[in-house]
Design an enzyme around this catalytic site. Sequence first.
Site, PDB file in Angstrom:
ATOM      1  N   GLY A 214       0.727  -1.184  -0.014  1.00 39.52           N
ATOM      2  CA  GLY A 214      -0.125   0.060  -0.078  1.00 39.52           C
ATOM      3  C   GLY A 214       1.040   1.227   0.185  1.00 39.52           C
ATOM      4  N   PHE A 215       0.473   2.362   0.231  1.00 37.11           N
ATOM      5  CA  PHE A 215       1.200   3.646   0.316  1.00 37.11           C
ATOM      6  C   PHE A 215       1.730   3.797   1.322  1.00 37.11           C
ATOM      7  CE2 PHE A 215       0.157   8.055   1.954  1.00 37.11           C
ATOM      8  CZ  PHE A 215       1.012   8.569   1.216  1.00 37.11           C
TER       9      PHE A 215
ATOM     10  N   ASP B  52      -0.147  -8.565   1.418  1.00 32.52           N
ATOM     11  CA  ASP B  52      -1.153  -7.459   1.007  1.00 32.52           C
ATOM     12  C   ASP B  52      -2.144  -8.221  -0.033  1.00 32.52           C
ATOM     13  OD1 ASP B  52      -2.341  -5.409  -0.404  1.00 32.52           O
ATOM     14  OD2 ASP B  52      -0.664  -4.234   0.509  1.00 32.52           O
TER      15      ASP B  52
ATOM     16  N   GLY C 255      -4.040  -1.795  -2.395  1.00 32.69           N
ATOM     17  CA  GLY C 255      -2.411  -1.627  -2.570  1.00 32.69           C
ATOM     18  C   GLY C 255      -2.343  -2.168  -4.012  1.00 32.69           C
TER      19      GLY C 255
ATOM     20  N   LEU D 144      -0.500  -2.388   8.925  1.00 29.23           N
ATOM     21  CA  LEU D 144      -1.100  -1.457   7.847  1.00 29.23           C
ATOM     22  C   LEU D 144      -2.349  -1.642   7.350  1.00 29.23           C
ATOM     23  CD1 LEU D 144       2.354   0.353   7.048  1.00 29.23           C
ATOM     24  CD2 LEU D 144       0.802   0.975   8.740  1.00 29.23           C
TER      25      LEU D 144
ATOM     26  N   ALA E 156      -1.708   0.351  13.201  1.00 25.75           N
ATOM     27  CA  ALA E 156      -2.107   1.689  12.663  1.00 25.75           C
ATOM     28  C   ALA E 156      -3.567   2.080  12.837  1.00 25.75           C
ATOM     29  CB  ALA E 156      -2.013   1.578  11.058  1.00 25.75           C
TER      30      ALA E 156
ATOM     31  N   TYR F 292     -16.198   3.644   9.763  1.00 18.01           N
ATOM     32  CA  TYR F 292     -14.628   3.865   9.809  1.00 18.01           C
ATOM     33  C   TYR F 292     -14.029   4.044  11.014  1.00 18.01           C
ATOM     34  CZ  TYR F 292      -9.816   4.563   8.327  1.00 18.01           C
ATOM     35  OH  TYR F 292      -8.462   4.470   8.288  1.00 18.01           O
TER      36      TYR F 292
END
Length: 350
Positions: free
Chosen positions: A18-19, A39, A44, A84, A125, A157
């Site tokens: 991912g980022f 992932d 991602g 993450l 995270a 969220y």
Amino acid sequence: MSNGPVPRPHVLITGGAGFIGSHLAEACLAAGHRVTAIDDLSTGSRHNVEQLMADPLFRLVEDTIADPSTLGPLVEACDTVVHLAAAVGVDLIVHDPVRVIECNVIGTQAVLKAAVQHGRKVLVASSSEVYGKGAGAPFGEDDDRLLGPTTKSRWCYSTSKAAGEYLALAYHRQQGLPVVVMRFFNTVGPRQTGRYGMVVPRLVAQALAGEPLTVYGDGRQSRCFCDVNDVVRAILALATCPAAVGQVVNVGSTEEVTILELARRILALLGGDGATDAGGLLARGLIRLVPFESAYESGFEDMLRRVPDIRKITLLTGWTPGLPLDETLRRVVTWLAPARLIPGRPAEVG
Ligand code: UDP
């Protein structure tokens, strides 16, 4: 006794393609660590880690974190897990809340369970969304949370991330699992996709395409955008800070900017329109105001301000953000500009 080589630290990054994950993987490899990234490539992309594939110390496992038979051995083989993997982005939150809740709650539980089983440290995270719509700024880690009703998907969220925090802290208290909860505020930089709503890659892509920049609401809402390289430095600092174990820690920039001013700065960077104020850019149609109802869903509530109190992480690790927003914007432009010129490359934004 033989003095053999010191084993390399081995980091497992969930959401490693991912980022933030791909930047963290790069930094860990640069520090001489071994990195395994898991992932499912839902948000991602392989493209984010293509430059790492030839490194024998890097491995990408394309799979979900929800399957214990895959995750367990990966957790066992590493020293530290940085969790993450998550469903993020306001667009996704509003349009696919089932995926958000399942990924963020069930996925986090799977990671924590495997970490307990194998006695591994986990950095989890979380997000500034946990604070909800409280108007007080800056937000300190122990501040109250203020959320809207469950009938509005927007708040799922925040709730899913808070559930992940509760789980992490509960495993720490009840089973002694070493955890650190990182509450990320807005993070930006190259490789962030605008597909799920993030404002910076969206506005930069619009500016590069010569389209009007879509600013939602009246544009007076503000955010603090932290460069992904600074966030990666914070993760690495927290990973090696014994006093951070069992703690919730804000990670973010304190450079506050309204979204209208952000749009103006992006245009200034690209077109030399820096002298024109936002009002002038609106009048000339270079910026277009879009009501929240049309951008997201009816009754959508946006946060007016979101500023972190970062005294805790600074006290714990000495970390402070280093890169000013204009420099980060320049890096995003440099990343996105050539992407538009390479035929066949998947669109990263929009
Ligand atoms: N936003 C905007 N135009 C866009 C996308 C987002 O004006 O094309 C606004 C959004 O309403 C919010 C801010 O920019 O006020 C930051 O949005 P983002 O989704 O990046 O992060 P978050 O809302 O989670 O802080």
